[in-house]
Design a protein around this motif. Structure first.
Motif, PDB file in Angstrom:
ATOM      1  N   ASP A 131       0.802  -1.227   0.000  1.00  0.00           N
ATOM      2  CA  ASP A 131       0.000   0.000   0.000  1.00  0.00           C
ATOM      3  C   ASP A 131       0.834   1.275   0.000  1.00  0.00           C
ATOM      4  O   ASP A 131       0.290   2.372   0.089  1.00  0.00           O
ATOM      5  CB  ASP A 131      -0.916   0.022   1.226  1.00  0.00           C
ATOM      6  N   VAL A 132       2.145   1.148  -0.083  1.00  0.00           N
ATOM      7  CA  VAL A 132       3.039   2.313  -0.102  1.00  0.00           C
ATOM      8  C   VAL A 132       3.451   2.586  -1.549  1.00  0.00           C
ATOM      9  O   VAL A 132       4.033   1.723  -2.205  1.00  0.00           O
ATOM     10  CB  VAL A 132       4.288   2.073   0.769  1.00  0.00           C
ATOM     11  N   PRO A 133       3.171   3.767  -2.070  1.00  0.00           N
ATOM     12  CA  PRO A 133       3.582   4.080  -3.447  1.00  0.00           C
ATOM     13  C   PRO A 133       5.097   4.066  -3.595  1.00  0.00           C
ATOM     14  O   PRO A 133       5.822   4.620  -2.766  1.00  0.00           O
ATOM     15  CB  PRO A 133       3.027   5.501  -3.669  1.00  0.00           C
ATOM     16  N   ALA A 134       5.574   3.443  -4.665  1.00  0.00           N
ATOM     17  CA  ALA A 134       7.012   3.382  -4.930  1.00  0.00           C
ATOM     18  C   ALA A 134       7.229   3.246  -6.431  1.00  0.00           C
ATOM     19  O   ALA A 134       6.443   2.598  -7.131  1.00  0.00           O
ATOM     20  CB  ALA A 134       7.658   2.207  -4.195  1.00  0.00           C
ATOM     21  N   LEU A 135       8.282   3.874  -6.915  1.00  0.00           N
ATOM     22  CA  LEU A 135       8.608   3.785  -8.334  1.00  0.00           C
ATOM     23  C   LEU A 135      10.124   3.827  -8.506  1.00  0.00           C
ATOM     24  O   LEU A 135      10.861   4.203  -7.603  1.00  0.00           O
ATOM     25  CB  LEU A 135       7.932   4.900  -9.133  1.00  0.00           C
ATOM     26  N   VAL A 136      10.564   3.440  -9.712  1.00  0.00           N
ATOM     27  CA  VAL A 136      11.978   3.484 -10.071  1.00  0.00           C
ATOM     28  C   VAL A 136      12.151   4.527 -11.161  1.00  0.00           C
ATOM     29  O   VAL A 136      11.485   4.474 -12.199  1.00  0.00           O
ATOM     30  CB  VAL A 136      12.483   2.122 -10.574  1.00  0.00           C
TER      31      VAL A 136
END
Length: 289
Positions: A119-124
Motif C-alpha cells: 500500500d506504499v507508493p514506490a517507483l523506479v
C-alpha cells in the motif's frame, strides 16, 4: 551539452547573485555594468589572478587545484550540491567513444522490491527521470490517467520532468507546484553536469525549453540541488489532499537509477487517504483521474 559553456554560465549566475557588500567589498555607489561580483573582484577574494579566474570561467583550466576550486566555492557561498556541480563541470571526464545507447532496464529484484511495498507508493526513476517501473499505488497516486504498462515500453515511458511541466494533471496534483518545479529542474541540472553528452537528456531539455517557458526560465537560472525529501501536499482528484514524505534511494548497482517511496505520517488523515486510495486501487485498478 558544452561543458565549458555550462561552467561559464554556472559561475556567472553565481557571481550575479552576490552583491559586493555581501562579500565584504566596499560599495561605492553608482551603476555597475554587471550584476553581482565582477570577475576581478571574485579573483581577488579567492586569491588568484584575474587572468587565471577568467580562464577557469571559460573552461580553459581543466587542472584547477582543489584549493582554487574550494576558494571560488567559498567566495560564491556555494552549498554542497553546488560545490559538487562546480567540481563536475571544472573537471570533465575524458569523453569515451560513443556507445550504442540502449533503453534502461529495471533488474527483476528491484521490481519485486517496489511491488512488495504493497500500500506504499514506490517507483523506479532512470538516469534522466524516466519512470522505469512503478507499483500500482505509485501509478494511482501520480498518473492514474496513464497506462499502467507504459514504463515497460521505452518509447512510451513517462518522464517525471516532462509530466511536471507538460501534463496538467501533475500541475494540479502538487499543492506547491512552483517549488516542485524548481526542485526538479535543480536535480536535472546536477544530472546534466554528470552526463553532458547524453542524447536523451539533451533531447529532453531541448523539448522542455521549447514547450515550457517556465522550464526555460528555471533552466537558465542554473540552480542545482538534489530532490528534496521534505513533505509535499498532493491534491489527489479522488481521495483529496495528502501530505506525503518522499524518500529517494540510489541503486548502487544501476548507475543513475533511484527508487522513490511516498509515505504518510502514521495515524494522520493523510495516511487514511492513502489507505482509501489503496482500497480503491485493489478494488478496480488505478482510480480514474
Amino acid at each position: 551539452m558544452d561543458v565549458h559553456a555550462e561552467l561559464g554560465e554556472f559561475l556567472r549566475s553565481r557571481r550575479a547573485r552576490l552583491r559586493p557588500e555581501d562579500a565584504g567589498l566596499p560599495a561605492y555607489g553608482g551603476r555597475r555594468r554587471v550584476p553581482g561580483l565582477r570577475r576581478e573582484e571574485l579573483a581577488q577574494l579567492a586569491g588568484v589572478s584575474a587572468g587565471y579566474y577568467t580562464r577557469l570561467e571559460q573552461g580553459q583550466s581543466p587542472n584547477a587545484s582543489d584549493a582554487v576550486l574550494d576558494a571560488v566555492a567559498r567566495v560564491l557561498r556555494l552549498d554542497e550540491a553546488e560545490r559538487v556541480h562546480l567540481y563536475t563541470l571544472a573537471r570533465p571526464k575524458a569523453r569515451a567513444r560513443r556507445r550504442v545507447v540502449r533503453p534502461e532496464r529495471v533488474r527483476p529484484g528491484v521490481r519485486l522490491m517496489i511491488d512488495s511495498f504493497g500500500d506504499v507508493p514506490a517507483l523506479v526513476m532512470g538516469c534522466f527521470l524516466d519512470v522505469l517501473a512503478w507499483n500500482p499505488m505509485a501509478h494511482a497516486l501520480l498518473a492514474g490517467h496513464l497506462d499502467f504498462g507504459a514504463p515497460d515500453r521505452p518509447a512510451d515511458r513517462p518522464n517525471i520532468a516532462r509530466m511536471l511541466f507538460l501534463d496538467p494533471h501533475l500541475r494540479e496534483l502538487y499543492g506547491d507546484w512552483p517549488r516542485k518545479a524548481r526542485s526538479t529542474v535543480a536535480d536535472l541540472r546536477l544530472i546534466a553536469g554528470r552526463h553532458p553528452d547524453a542524447p536523451g537528456l539533451t533531447g529532453l531539455v531541448g523539448e522542455l525549453t521549447v514547450r515550457s517557458p517556465e522550464f526555460a526560465k528555471l533552466w537558465a537560472a542554473h540552480t542545482v540541488g538534489d530532490c528534496g525529501a521534505e513533505p509535499r501536499a498532493y491534491h489527489h482528484p479522488v481521495v483529496g489532499t495528502m501530505a506525503l514524505l518522499t524518500e529517494f534511494m540510489t541503486l548502487p548497482n544501476d548507475e543513475g537509477q533511484r527508487v522513490a517511496v511516498f509515505n504518510a505520517e502514521p495515524g494522520s488523515p493523510s495516511q487514511a487517504a492513502l489507505r482509501l486510495l489503496a482500497d480503491l486501487t485493489v478494488a478496480g485498478g488505478a482510480p480514474a483521474t
